[in-house]
Design an enzyme around this catalytic site. Structure first.
Site, PDB file in Angstrom:
ATOM      1  N   LYS A  72     -37.240  -0.694  -6.005  1.00  4.31           N
ATOM      2  CA  LYS A  72     -38.176  -1.102  -4.962  1.00  4.31           C
ATOM      3  C   LYS A  72     -39.734   0.320  -4.292  1.00  4.31           C
ATOM      4  CE  LYS A  72     -32.994  -0.059  -3.016  1.00  4.31           C
ATOM      5  NZ  LYS A  72     -32.241   1.289  -2.427  1.00  4.31           N
ATOM      6  N   GLY A 133     -33.759  14.629  -1.199  1.00  2.33           N
ATOM      7  CA  GLY A 133     -34.272  13.713  -1.960  1.00  2.33           C
ATOM      8  C   GLY A 133     -35.310  13.035  -1.373  1.00  2.33           C
TER       9      GLY A 133
END
Length: 269
Positions: A72, A133
């Protein structure tokens, strides 16, 4: 589904891909929308990603791609155009091939997560959120939650500097109160209405937990982006604590629906 020479080809690009069941969901949904469309997996190693995207540019009947782990972030630097969501996330999980062969990168992780969250019965407006995260998925979710109107957003990451950078970007873009901390210095969990794991911890069934849920309120919702056949350790612990939960697969179907607009509708790069 009948595949002909007029079928639009669409690939889920990642490695490994043999375990993916998402092609079934893509094919069923796009068929229901009336598209002559076929999705399958394309196993691409990191060293071959640039070559794979170069090939996509030259094949006219490829409609686009879904980019998954571990590509990604790398894909974001290899496409020609970016949507606002892709720019904010710093990563790409959908790519549209334009008629001239250029590639437009988009990120639907945040919007898909938001739809999944609402579908699970949680309204983020006015809520206090702890998000673990600050990678591509975490960034996308942070911007989407902030834009939706959470009142407090605490970003936790092993690399504390990355969390601080993201918090500053989110605050500057949305005006909400965004703060940052390391994962080893989490505050009292009872202060949060929503706790989100946007890391890969818990993937693969190893029993790992991204955090200890001691002190979490039973009225809180715990969400995990990790997709698995069974509950992740975090989701299992949240259920034992009496929390409402959102599993990772809940953000997949909304992304498939949103990707139809991106690939065939009016979304612009």
């Amino acid at each position: 589904m009948e595949i002909t020479g007029e079928t639009d080809l669409f690939y889920i690009v990642g490695t490994p891909v043999r375990h993916f069941r998402a092609p079934i969901l893509f094919n069923d949904y796009f068929a229901s929308c009336g598209h002559n469309f076929c999705c399958t997996g394309l196993n691409v190693q990191p060293a071959d990603l640039a070559d794979a995207l170069s090939l996509v540019r030259r094949i006219e009947n490829i409609r686009g791609l879904c980019i998954t782990a571990p590509h990604k972030i790398a894909a974001a630097s290899m496409v020609d155009l970016h949507t606002r969501e892709a720019t904010q996330a710093g990563s790409v999980n959908f790519v549209r091939r334009e008629t001239d062969g250029t590639l437009t990168g988009h990120n639907l992780d945040g919007l898909g997560f938001l739809r999944g969250l609402k579908g699970s019965g949680f309204d983020p407006v006015g809520k206090r959120v702890l998000l673990l995260g600050a990678g591509g998925v975490g960034r996308a979710i942070a911007f989407s939650l902030a834009a939706e109107g959470v009142t407090r957003l605490l970003l936790a990451n092993r690399d504390t500097a990355k969390a601080h950078t993201l918090a500053a970007e989110v605050a500057r873009a949305t005006g909400i109160k965004a703060m940052a901390t390391g994962t080893g210095a989490l505050p009292d969990l009872s202060d949060f209405d929503l706790i989100v794991n946007a890391t890969s911890v818990g993937m693969g069934g190893g029993g790992d937990m991204p955090m200890d849920l001691t002190g979490v309120s039973a009225s809180a919702t715990v969400a995990d982006v990790v997709i698995g056949a069974q509950d992740t350790p975090l989701i299992a612990a949240a259920k034992r604590a009496g929390c409402s939960t959102m599993v990772g697969s809940s953000m997949l179907k909304p992304q498939i629906e949103l990707s139809e607009t991106f690939l065939y509708g009016t979304a612009k790069g």
